[in-house]
Every structure is written in C-alpha cells, then in structure tokens.
Write a protein that holds these residues in place. Structure first.
Motif, PDB file in Angstrom:
ATOM      1  N   ALA A  93       0.829  -1.208   0.000  1.00  0.00           N
ATOM      2  CA  ALA A  93       0.000   0.000   0.000  1.00  0.00           C
ATOM      3  C   ALA A  93       0.864   1.259   0.000  1.00  0.00           C
ATOM      4  O   ALA A  93       0.623   2.186  -0.784  1.00  0.00           O
ATOM      5  CB  ALA A  93      -0.928  -0.010   1.218  1.00  0.00           C
ATOM      6  N   VAL A  94       1.887   1.292   0.846  1.00  0.00           N
ATOM      7  CA  VAL A  94       2.747   2.477   0.910  1.00  0.00           C
ATOM      8  C   VAL A  94       3.600   2.591  -0.352  1.00  0.00           C
ATOM      9  O   VAL A  94       3.773   3.685  -0.904  1.00  0.00           O
ATOM     10  CB  VAL A  94       3.626   2.444   2.177  1.00  0.00           C
ATOM     11  CG1 VAL A  94       4.653   3.563   2.177  1.00  0.00           C
ATOM     12  CG2 VAL A  94       2.768   2.507   3.414  1.00  0.00           C
ATOM     13  N   ALA A  95       4.128   1.456  -0.836  1.00  0.00           N
ATOM     14  CA  ALA A  95       5.003   1.486  -2.013  1.00  0.00           C
ATOM     15  C   ALA A  95       4.268   1.928  -3.269  1.00  0.00           C
ATOM     16  O   ALA A  95       4.878   2.509  -4.173  1.00  0.00           O
ATOM     17  CB  ALA A  95       5.634   0.110  -2.232  1.00  0.00           C
ATOM     18  N   ALA A 105      10.311   5.852  -2.145  1.00  0.00           N
ATOM     19  CA  ALA A 105       9.039   5.331  -1.657  1.00  0.00           C
ATOM     20  C   ALA A 105       9.175   3.869  -1.236  1.00  0.00           C
ATOM     21  O   ALA A 105       8.560   3.446  -0.249  1.00  0.00           O
ATOM     22  CB  ALA A 105       7.962   5.478  -2.727  1.00  0.00           C
ATOM     23  N   VAL A 106       9.974   3.107  -1.958  1.00  0.00           N
ATOM     24  CA  VAL A 106      10.197   1.704  -1.587  1.00  0.00           C
ATOM     25  C   VAL A 106      10.947   1.625  -0.261  1.00  0.00           C
ATOM     26  O   VAL A 106      10.632   0.784   0.589  1.00  0.00           O
ATOM     27  CB  VAL A 106      10.951   0.969  -2.709  1.00  0.00           C
ATOM     28  CG1 VAL A 106      11.263  -0.460  -2.311  1.00  0.00           C
ATOM     29  CG2 VAL A 106      10.146   0.999  -3.994  1.00  0.00           C
ATOM     30  N   ALA A 107      11.919   2.496  -0.070  1.00  0.00           N
ATOM     31  CA  ALA A 107      12.649   2.507   1.199  1.00  0.00           C
ATOM     32  C   ALA A 107      11.734   2.910   2.347  1.00  0.00           C
ATOM     33  O   ALA A 107      11.782   2.309   3.434  1.00  0.00           O
ATOM     34  CB  ALA A 107      13.836   3.464   1.104  1.00  0.00           C
ATOM     35  N   THR A 157       9.439  -0.001   3.126  1.00  0.00           N
ATOM     36  CA  THR A 157      10.148  -1.033   3.877  1.00  0.00           C
ATOM     37  C   THR A 157      10.291  -0.634   5.338  1.00  0.00           C
ATOM     38  O   THR A 157      10.046  -1.449   6.239  1.00  0.00           O
ATOM     39  CB  THR A 157      11.535  -1.276   3.262  1.00  0.00           C
ATOM     40  OG1 THR A 157      11.375  -1.653   1.900  1.00  0.00           O
ATOM     41  CG2 THR A 157      12.286  -2.357   4.000  1.00  0.00           C
ATOM     42  N   LEU A 158      10.684   0.600   5.582  1.00  0.00           N
ATOM     43  CA  LEU A 158      10.841   1.066   6.958  1.00  0.00           C
ATOM     44  C   LEU A 158       9.521   1.003   7.719  1.00  0.00           C
ATOM     45  O   LEU A 158       9.477   0.528   8.858  1.00  0.00           O
ATOM     46  CB  LEU A 158      11.388   2.494   6.964  1.00  0.00           C
ATOM     47  CG  LEU A 158      11.588   3.101   8.344  1.00  0.00           C
ATOM     48  CD1 LEU A 158      12.694   2.372   9.083  1.00  0.00           C
ATOM     49  CD2 LEU A 158      11.897   4.578   8.237  1.00  0.00           C
ATOM     50  N   THR A 197      16.080  -6.217   7.381  1.00  0.00           N
ATOM     51  CA  THR A 197      16.093  -5.515   6.095  1.00  0.00           C
ATOM     52  C   THR A 197      17.391  -5.744   5.329  1.00  0.00           C
ATOM     53  O   THR A 197      17.642  -5.066   4.339  1.00  0.00           O
ATOM     54  CB  THR A 197      15.892  -4.009   6.311  1.00  0.00           C
ATOM     55  OG1 THR A 197      16.886  -3.536   7.216  1.00  0.00           O
ATOM     56  CG2 THR A 197      14.519  -3.705   6.842  1.00  0.00           C
ATOM     57  N   ALA A 198      18.211  -6.690   5.754  1.00  0.00           N
ATOM     58  CA  ALA A 198      19.472  -7.051   5.100  1.00  0.00           C
ATOM     59  C   ALA A 198      20.428  -5.867   5.025  1.00  0.00           C
ATOM     60  O   ALA A 198      21.135  -5.692   4.039  1.00  0.00           O
ATOM     61  CB  ALA A 198      19.230  -7.646   3.724  1.00  0.00           C
ATOM     62  N   MET A 199      20.456  -5.047   6.051  1.00  0.00           N
ATOM     63  CA  MET A 199      21.355  -3.904   6.092  1.00  0.00           C
ATOM     64  C   MET A 199      22.604  -4.193   6.928  1.00  0.00           C
ATOM     65  O   MET A 199      23.291  -3.267   7.347  1.00  0.00           O
ATOM     66  CB  MET A 199      20.619  -2.680   6.650  1.00  0.00           C
ATOM     67  CG  MET A 199      19.493  -2.209   5.780  1.00  0.00           C
ATOM     68  SD  MET A 199      20.011  -1.655   4.170  1.00  0.00           S
ATOM     69  CE  MET A 199      20.889  -0.185   4.573  1.00  0.00           C
TER      70      MET A 199
END
Length: 125
Positions: free
Chosen positions: A33-35, A61-63, A66-67, A83-85
C-alpha cells in the motif's frame, strides 16, 4: 517484552518478531500500500506544482515502505538484520558481489551498442 533478544535469536538470520507477527500478511499489505500510494501521491504533487521530483521520490518510496512495514508492523528484534542492512562477511565476498553488480549494469548498458549496425553496412558513409 524482554529488553534484549533471546540467545537463540542472536545468531538467527532475521531474529524473532513480536508474538503473532507471522500469522498474517499484514506487513506485506502495508508495504504494498505504501510502495504504490506514495509515488502516486508524489505524482499528483508534481502535476500540481510542476516540480519534477518523481524520479527521486519513487525509489525512496520503496525505502519508506520497507521502513514502515518492518518498523511499525512486523517489529523484529533487529531491524538491520530483517532488512538485510548488515554487512556481508567476509569483505572479499562483498567486494565480488558489488563488482558483479556493477559489471552487469555496464554490460546491460553496452548491449544496445553491440547490436547496432556499423555505418559502412548501412550505406550512410
């Protein structure tokens, strides 16, 4: 809720989430929804104001999605792990993956020039 993760979660790739978090796909729904909504919202603002920012805002927007999905819906013990960071170890493997990614992008960009006919074969000399 304990203040630190259990011992079993420290070595786990993603770590446990809050109780009941794996029972639904609510985090996926919030992410989607946010993306999708954020770039459309930015597009509307771009159309109203005339300022071209969508090319920067769409990847962000994708970041943001995800957040939001990880931090406020899924809520894992370790957000960087989820988040594989986290850094890839060993460093040599990380360097090889980065060079491979850069090589793939350069090769994909050079592909159209490889398939173009030469000026001599088209009679445009």
């Amino acid at each position: 809720m304990p203040s630190s993760p259990p011992r079993a979660a420290i070595g786990a790739p993603y770590g446990p989430t809050r109780p009941g978090a794996g029972d639904s796909y609510r985090d996926v729904g919030v992410f989607l929804a946010v993306a999708f909504a954020l770039p459309w919202l930015v597009w509307v603002v771009e159309q109203v104001t005339g300022v071209r920012v969508l090319f920067v805002a769409a990847p962000l927007a994708v970041a943001v999605a995800t957040l939001v999905a990880v931090r406020w819906v899924r809520r894992p013990w370790s957000i960087p792990r989820a988040t594989a960071m986290v850094p890839v170890r060993p460093f040599g493997r990380l360097l090889r993956w980065c060079l491979l990614a850069a090589g793939v992008f350069v090769a994909a960009a050079a592909l159209p020039w490889c398939s173009m006919p030469s000026p001599a074969s088209t009679g445009l000399t």
